[in-house]
Write an enzyme that holds these catalytic residues in place. Structure first.
Site, PDB file in Angstrom:
ATOM      1  N   ASP A  57       1.055  -1.308   0.006  1.00  0.00           N
ATOM      2  CA  ASP A  57      -0.156  -0.056  -0.176  1.00  0.00           C
ATOM      3  C   ASP A  57       0.875   1.522  -0.015  1.00  0.00           C
ATOM      4  OD1 ASP A  57      -2.736  -0.874  -0.380  1.00  0.00           O
ATOM      5  OD2 ASP A  57      -2.679  -1.217   1.730  1.00  0.00           O
ATOM      6  N   ARG A 111       7.213   2.015   9.565  1.00  0.00           N
ATOM      7  CA  ARG A 111       6.979   3.473   8.597  1.00  0.00           C
ATOM      8  C   ARG A 111       7.793   3.846   9.479  1.00  0.00           C
ATOM      9  NH1 ARG A 111       0.076   3.472   9.247  1.00  0.00           N
ATOM     10  NH2 ARG A 111      -0.145   1.585   7.816  1.00  0.00           N
ATOM     11  N   GLN A 126      -1.259  -3.673  14.538  1.00  0.00           N
ATOM     12  CA  GLN A 126      -2.765  -3.210  13.839  1.00  0.00           C
ATOM     13  C   GLN A 126      -3.442  -5.064  12.984  1.00  0.00           C
ATOM     14  OE1 GLN A 126      -2.891  -0.538  11.215  1.00  0.00           O
ATOM     15  NE2 GLN A 126      -4.038  -1.572   9.381  1.00  0.00           N
ATOM     16  N   ASP A 247     -13.348   7.363   8.674  1.00  0.00           N
ATOM     17  CA  ASP A 247     -12.439   7.136   9.507  1.00  0.00           C
ATOM     18  C   ASP A 247     -13.257   6.680  11.176  1.00  0.00           C
ATOM     19  OD1 ASP A 247      -9.464   7.111   7.893  1.00  0.00           O
ATOM     20  OD2 ASP A 247      -8.927   8.829   8.393  1.00  0.00           O
ATOM     21  N   GLU A 260      -7.394   8.749  16.198  1.00  0.00           N
ATOM     22  CA  GLU A 260      -7.871   7.368  14.772  1.00  0.00           C
ATOM     23  C   GLU A 260      -7.462   6.358  15.270  1.00  0.00           C
ATOM     24  OE1 GLU A 260      -6.693   5.998  10.743  1.00  0.00           O
ATOM     25  OE2 GLU A 260      -6.535   8.686  10.587  1.00  0.00           O
ATOM     26  N   SER A 263      -9.095   3.256   9.903  1.00  0.00           N
ATOM     27  CA  SER A 263      -9.376   3.605   8.508  1.00  0.00           C
ATOM     28  C   SER A 263      -9.552   2.534   7.850  1.00  0.00           C
ATOM     29  CB  SER A 263      -8.538   4.063   7.966  1.00  0.00           C
ATOM     30  OG  SER A 263      -8.611   4.465   6.412  1.00  0.00           O
TER      31      SER A 263
END
Length: 346
Positions: A57, A111, A126, A247, A260, A263
């Site tokens: 992604d 990330r 996640q 979200d 958040e 998503s």
């Protein structure tokens, strides 16, 4: 650049041993409830995928993937996943999972371009999930049904953790509030997207913002999305507004801001993919493996998303920094400041 929020009068409710136990209890309980609510089976997911196949992604399209050469594949490049949205859709097809059922997995990612702070870490964990749907279910109404089921699992988990640790008080509202990004813009026209999120979530406690990725009436996106997984351009007949994604936000009273947690959205079909690739100027992606599979019709229609594990634990255990939940690398100045403010990082 890192950014640190100092909470008012913060003192951890749980010590380190209780925190570690609480993390396990939350993860075990929530994933079982998520699986039951959405009829998902657990699968094993990759940590990395081959570069150049269109499977990884791109998130908002600007984040760099961590990559490395593979000696036994003539130094072909592999990339650590950002998330598993496209991989999950391929897996639904491979396992021949029919409408009404799906998969979930533990997604671990790195990330490197994250701006480190209370809510952002280099390490991302996640629950990634994906569920096969029918053409008739590609609506905002069905999206809301799925969000409501996920929120039900969240409320049951809250009840469990408050029973286990009486010093933690319930805070989630009974219902989650739905609003489209365009409606949110009209409600708070003088605020930035992030400020609008804070304002609406403080008002309702739990909010799902629909339609993220496409341009709003002010000519700007509420937030960026890659063009090839969430459908943010299809017009919903009931609302006449674009977007079948969004979200999920919860008000965090410790940090006094919204966070958040998920998503998610109905994924692009052939028409939406072509439209969004054209809008974003990325039509060259049609030649990638994943995109060819989707355009030829060999991938199922689906809905899916990710739910942050460390963020969920941070919220339930009322921690002020995600580093109180997970082990990661932090700037030395941040680690020192957190210690001074009573936020001991693992």
């Amino acid at each position: 650049m890192s950014y640190l929020i100092k909470p008012n009068n913060y003192k951890p409710l749980l010590d380190l041993k209780q925190t570690e136990l609480g993390i396990k209890q939350i993860k075990d309980f929530f994933q079982q409830n998520l699986s039951s609510e959405l009829r998902l089976r657990r699968v094993t997911a990759p940590l990395f995928v081959l570069k150049g196949m269109g499977i990884n992604d791109d998130l908002s399209g600007t984040e760099r993937a961590v990559s490395f050469p593979i000696k036994d594949l003539n130094d072909s490049q592999a990339e650590v996943v950002h998330s598993l949205a496209k991989w999950k859709r391929l897996t639904l097809a491979e396992y021949k999972i029919g409408p009404g059922y799906g998969i979930y997995t533990d997604m671990n990612a790195i990330r490197a371009d994250e701006e480190l702070g209370n809510l952002h870490s280099l390490y991302v964990d996640q629950w990634d999930w994906e569920r096969t749907i029918t053409p008739e279910q590609r609506t905002v109404s069905f999206l809301k049904q799925i969000v409501t089921r996920i929120y039900s699992a969240m409320r049951r988990t809250e009840y469990m953790i408050c029973e286990a640790y009486p010093q933690i008080r319930p805070f989630l509202p009974h219902d989650i509030h739905f609003i489209h990004a365009e409606e949110l813009l009209q409600k708070f026209p003088d605020l930035s997207p992030k400020e609008r999120e804070h304002a609406i979530t403080q008002e309702y406690g739990a909010v799902f913002i629909i339609g993220i990725g496409g341009k709003l009436s002010d000519g700007k996106e509420h937030d960026l999305r890659a063009p090839d997984y969430d459908d943010y351009s299809t017009i919903d007949p009931a609302t006449q507004l674009p977007g079948l994604n969004g979200d999920l936000l919860i008000w965090n009273k410790v940090l006094n801001r919204s966070i958040e947690l998920s998503s998610m959205g109905i994924r692009v079909d052939k028409e939406a993919l072509l439209r969004q690739l054209q809008i974003s100027g990325q039509e060259h992606r049609k030649e990638l493996y994943f995109h060819k599979r989707l355009l030829e019709g060999s991938l199922p229609l689906c809905i899916g998303g990710g739910i942050g594990q460390s963020r969920l634990c941070m919220l339930y255990l009322q921690k002020a920094h995600i580093g109180e939940i997970q082990a990661s690398i932090w700037p030395e100045e941040m680690r020192k400041q957190c210690t001074e403010w009573g936020m001991p990082l693992i």
